[in-house]
Design an enzyme around this catalytic site. Structure first.
Site, PDB file in Angstrom:
ATOM      1  N   SER B 122       0.812  -1.214   0.000  1.00 30.24           N
ATOM      2  CA  SER B 122       0.000   0.000   0.000  1.00 30.24           C
ATOM      3  C   SER B 122       0.846   1.265   0.000  1.00 30.24           C
ATOM      4  CB  SER B 122      -0.899  -0.008   1.243  1.00 30.24           C
ATOM      5  OG  SER B 122      -1.529   1.230   1.419  1.00 30.24           O
ATOM      6  N   TYR B 146      -0.449  -0.404   9.919  1.00 29.25           N
ATOM      7  CA  TYR B 146      -0.789  -1.099   8.676  1.00 29.25           C
ATOM      8  C   TYR B 146       0.345  -0.950   7.656  1.00 29.25           C
ATOM      9  CZ  TYR B 146      -3.356  -1.399   4.152  1.00 29.25           C
ATOM     10  OH  TYR B 146      -3.782  -1.670   2.874  1.00 29.25           O
ATOM     11  N   LYS B 150       2.778  -3.852   6.146  1.00 32.79           N
ATOM     12  CA  LYS B 150       2.901  -4.088   4.698  1.00 32.79           C
ATOM     13  C   LYS B 150       4.371  -4.018   4.282  1.00 32.79           C
ATOM     14  CE  LYS B 150      -1.470  -4.446   3.171  1.00 32.79           C
ATOM     15  NZ  LYS B 150      -1.986  -5.684   2.565  1.00 32.79           N
TER      16      LYS B 150
HETATM   17  N1  NAD Z   1      -8.842  -0.964  -1.326  1.00 33.37           N
HETATM   18  C1  NAD Z   1      -7.833  -0.108  -1.243  1.00 33.37           C
HETATM   19  O1  NAD Z   1      -7.973   1.118  -1.397  1.00 33.37           O
HETATM   20  C2  NAD Z   1      -6.465  -0.625  -0.961  1.00 33.37           C
HETATM   21  C3  NAD Z   1      -5.371   0.252  -1.009  1.00 33.37           C
HETATM   22  C4  NAD Z   1      -4.102  -0.228  -0.739  1.00 33.37           C
HETATM   23  C5  NAD Z   1      -3.923  -1.573  -0.447  1.00 33.37           C
HETATM   24  N2  NAD Z   1      -5.001  -2.421  -0.398  1.00 33.37           N
HETATM   25  C6  NAD Z   1      -4.785  -3.826  -0.062  1.00 33.37           C
HETATM   26  O2  NAD Z   1      -5.394  -4.637  -1.044  1.00 33.37           O
HETATM   27  C7  NAD Z   1      -5.914  -5.817  -0.433  1.00 33.37           C
HETATM   28  C8  NAD Z   1      -7.390  -5.974  -0.773  1.00 33.37           C
HETATM   29  O3  NAD Z   1      -8.056  -4.786  -0.400  1.00 33.37           O
HETATM   30  P1  NAD Z   1      -9.628  -4.744  -0.265  1.00 33.37           P
HETATM   31  O4  NAD Z   1     -10.027  -3.325  -0.453  1.00 33.37           O
HETATM   32  O5  NAD Z   1     -10.203  -5.804  -1.085  1.00 33.37           O
HETATM   33  O6  NAD Z   1      -9.793  -5.087   1.292  1.00 33.37           O
HETATM   34  P2  NAD Z   1     -11.037  -5.790   2.000  1.00 33.37           P
HETATM   35  O7  NAD Z   1     -10.973  -5.405   3.449  1.00 33.37           O
HETATM   36  O8  NAD Z   1     -12.292  -5.520   1.266  1.00 33.37           O
HETATM   37  O9  NAD Z   1     -10.677  -7.346   1.853  1.00 33.37           O
HETATM   38  C9  NAD Z   1      -9.727  -7.953   2.660  1.00 33.37           C
HETATM   39  C10 NAD Z   1     -10.246  -9.357   2.950  1.00 33.37           C
HETATM   40  O10 NAD Z   1      -9.305 -10.007   3.836  1.00 33.37           O
HETATM   41  C11 NAD Z   1     -10.074 -10.807   4.697  1.00 33.37           C
HETATM   42  N3  NAD Z   1      -9.370 -11.089   5.940  1.00 33.37           N
HETATM   43  C12 NAD Z   1      -9.129 -10.269   6.991  1.00 33.37           C
HETATM   44  N4  NAD Z   1      -8.519 -10.927   7.975  1.00 33.37           N
HETATM   45  C13 NAD Z   1      -8.389 -12.215   7.558  1.00 33.37           C
HETATM   46  C14 NAD Z   1      -7.849 -13.377   8.155  1.00 33.37           C
HETATM   47  N5  NAD Z   1      -7.327 -13.359   9.400  1.00 33.37           N
HETATM   48  N6  NAD Z   1      -7.857 -14.525   7.445  1.00 33.37           N
HETATM   49  C15 NAD Z   1      -8.400 -14.557   6.191  1.00 33.37           C
HETATM   50  N7  NAD Z   1      -8.913 -13.488   5.578  1.00 33.37           N
HETATM   51  C16 NAD Z   1      -8.908 -12.328   6.263  1.00 33.37           C
HETATM   52  C17 NAD Z   1     -11.318  -9.970   4.989  1.00 33.37           C
HETATM   53  O11 NAD Z   1     -12.353 -10.812   5.470  1.00 33.37           O
HETATM   54  C18 NAD Z   1     -11.618  -9.349   3.651  1.00 33.37           C
HETATM   55  O12 NAD Z   1     -12.540 -10.096   2.921  1.00 33.37           O
HETATM   56  C19 NAD Z   1      -5.650  -5.700   1.045  1.00 33.37           C
HETATM   57  O13 NAD Z   1      -4.457  -6.415   1.343  1.00 33.37           O
HETATM   58  C20 NAD Z   1      -5.430  -4.224   1.240  1.00 33.37           C
HETATM   59  O14 NAD Z   1      -4.559  -3.987   2.341  1.00 33.37           O
HETATM   60  C21 NAD Z   1      -6.265  -1.969  -0.657  1.00 33.37           C
END
Ligand code: NAD
Ligand code: NAD
Lengths: 328, 328
Positions: B122, B146, B150
């Site tokens: 991220s 966070y 990462k």
């Molecule tokens: N969406 C954004 O703007 C953004 C920006 C930068 C990075 N990211 C990264 O991209 C990835 C996906 O983002 P997203 O927006 O889909 O996030 P999200 O929160 O919608 O999805 C993350 C998923 O991980 C699952 N999860 C959490 N803890 C868990 C565990 N202990 N075991 C198994 N599963 C678990 C959650 O249930 C969720 O479904 C993440 O790693 C996030 O950090 C997202």
């Protein structure tokens, strides 16, 4: 002040313990208790304050909590599996260098007051090579597991400091010379070897040419940095707890010239150049110079010249090394 | 190709699964099995290949090994506790974001062939603020747990790639907009909110001024990057497995102009500026632009303009979001 040294039986841990025993104080406050922790019971210097010695694994939470008892003000975290060993055994390096630092965090969180933690990171967490002059905000792209584990430890302790769990200063140590004892398998072994062996009257080889440059400090200066990091005001650091200290960029040729000054032409003659492409390939990736502007501004003392490094070895370690090596 | 998605029930995980189902192939090779893993059994798209769904904790080694069975070619590691939650509960963030990634490494090491791992890091791992144009070798000094977790995950996967345990590409995602669903407590929630809410016909507030700039991408483009990272030749990456992808630096004013173009003046009129110093203090630290030269040269597609981002939301998510929000 209640102080703990993790890795107290190692090269720098022993020197730090001896210095604390000699000073009797840290940052103007008297030392009231010192705990020395290592895999085996570490040796204790004579001191006017009580010294507790504990043997254990830094990754073991229960033992570590005994080594960091209630009221601990400062923890020096020097326990580590060093570069060649962490490269040869990935799991061992992870267990000690990463999980040991995680266990340290857990132990610190149990304390009532967040202790100062002085962490020994390493220039091995950088790449860049001979031509690099690493700026203070240079990115760490480690080319070895040891460096990656140190960089992860820095991130962990930095975030833990921001959260108020502890109050860390991470010092990215240069290659510390002159390391006493015997040549070892570390790729950097020759940097100490080319001066230590001749000063013991022994022949040795140098795997790189005289123009090869390396970033070094003496164990005396490393200990000065540890004590400064333990006593300094960390407010000016903000969230960035990693420091490149003001070491010395020195060439093999300069080290050998200092050797000749200190030990005479006969000492210098004991070093033979014998290129070793395998070692050259590794050490060529290490940056040979750092800006270290931030650490200087924060009061970290500059490493003196190569002559001072050799004189410190003669004064502090030559006799003990000679005696130890005569025994085995 | 046998593929696993960790965090398959989340925003991007669902989109990635749907895309794989639609394409039926990855990098020109047919998908033969897809495993979807999340805390709760994730939804599965219709697909011509078998889909296995597993519920479990990414930090649990036994369950994770079932989710990454023998013969796995690609793992998309999207499972994470996101920024506000990891900040509110340090231990939860560490357990999922750090120990989950460590468990992933262990599971990959059990496979006969090192799988490709696509890791979603991220921009929250960087500081620098509004004025910054982060270069490709910009240093990560995370200002939140966070981001620190990462950055540690990146170091771990980078070193594991060097060791041949797996073959990682870490993509430091921008803020992905337009996120469907409801406004949430994330400091970045407003970036999606100021376009999503008006397109649903709802009034909303914007806590920062129109000149505030943010680094964004659309979920479509994020999925494009995941697929490219899964299929690309990693040789040119060398040891440096972290990439800043070519997102879009966009101001709040530009987003609102695009909103007006897409949704008309009445949509634009639903957004009221209401400065929130607490949110401003957090988001002001985020860098608003990245050079992304390396990722472009490696074939990662450029994010299109704000209009394209909004049109994608209209086409892909507006109806589902409307239906979902009508239900509760
Ligand atoms: N969406 C954004 O703007 C953004 C920006 C930068 C990075 N990211 C990264 O991209 C990835 C996906 O983002 P997203 O927006 O889909 O996030 P999200 O929160 O919608 O999805 C993350 C998923 O991980 C699952 N999860 C959490 N803890 C868990 C565990 N202990 N075991 C198994 N599963 C678990 C959650 O249930 C969720 O479904 C993440 O790693 C996030 O950090 C997202
Ligand atoms: N000496 C150098 O040139 C140099 C350079 C850069 C960084 N450093 C770092 O400085 C620190 C001290 O260096 P040193 O030269 O004294 O190293 P050293 O190897 O002499 O001492 C490290 C000590 O840690 C102990 N240790 C290892 N595993 C342990 C475990 N599981 N539990 C408890 N103790 C354990 C060892 O027994 C040893 O006594 C280390 O963290 C090292 O990585 C040293």
């Amino acid at each position: 002040m209640r102080i703990t040294i993790l890795g107290a039986g190692g090269f720098l841990g022993r020197k730090l313990a001896a210095r604390l025993a000699r000073d009797g104080s840290l940052g103007g406050r008297p030392v009231t208790a010192l705990t020395l922790f290592d895999l085996n019971v570490p040796p204790a210097p004579d001191a006017a304050f009580p010294i507790h010695r504990i043997a254990g694994d830094v990754g073991d939470a229960a033992t570590l909590s005994r080594a960091i008892p209630a009221g601990t003000d400062v923890v020096f975290h020097l326990a580590a599996v060093v570069s060649a060993a962490a490269e040869a055994d990935f799991d061992l390096g992870m267990r000690v260098n990463l999980h040991g630092t995680l266990a340290l965090l857990d132990a610190c969180r149990k304390l009532e007051h967040a202790p100062r933690v002085v962490f020994t990171s390493s220039v091995a967490s950088f790449g860049g090579g001979q031509q690099a002059m690493v700026p203070d905000d240079g990115r760490q792209v480690p080319a070895n597991s040891y460096g990656a584990q140190k960089a992860m430890g820095e991130l962990l302790l930095q975030d833990a400091s921001r959260k108020g769990f502890l109050d860390a200063v991470s010092i990215r140590l240069p290659t510390v010379i002159v390391r006493p004892g015997r040549p070892n398998k570390a790729a950097s072994s020759f940097v100490s070897g080319i001066v230590r062996e001749p000063l013991l009257g022994l022949a040795t080889t140098c795997p790189v040419g005289p123009d090869f440059a390396v970033w070094v400090c003496s164990p005396r200066r490393a200990v000065d940095w540890f004590l400064h990091a333990a006593a300094m005001d960390t407010t000016p650091l903000g969230i960035d707890r990693g420091l490149n200290p003001p070491g010395l960029s020195v060439t093999v040729g300069e080290l050998l010239a200092a050797l000749e000054q200190v030990g005479g032409a006969e000492a210098r003659a004991l070093v033979r150049f014998e290129p070793d492409p395998a070692i050259e390939a590794i050490v060529a990736g290490w940056p040979a110079a750092f800006a270290a502007t931030r650490a200087r501004a924060l009061g970290f003392a500059q490493q003196e010249d190569a002559g001072a490094v050799l004189h410190a070895f003669l004064a502090d370690d030559l006799e003990a090394t000679r005696a130890e090596r005569a025994m085995t």
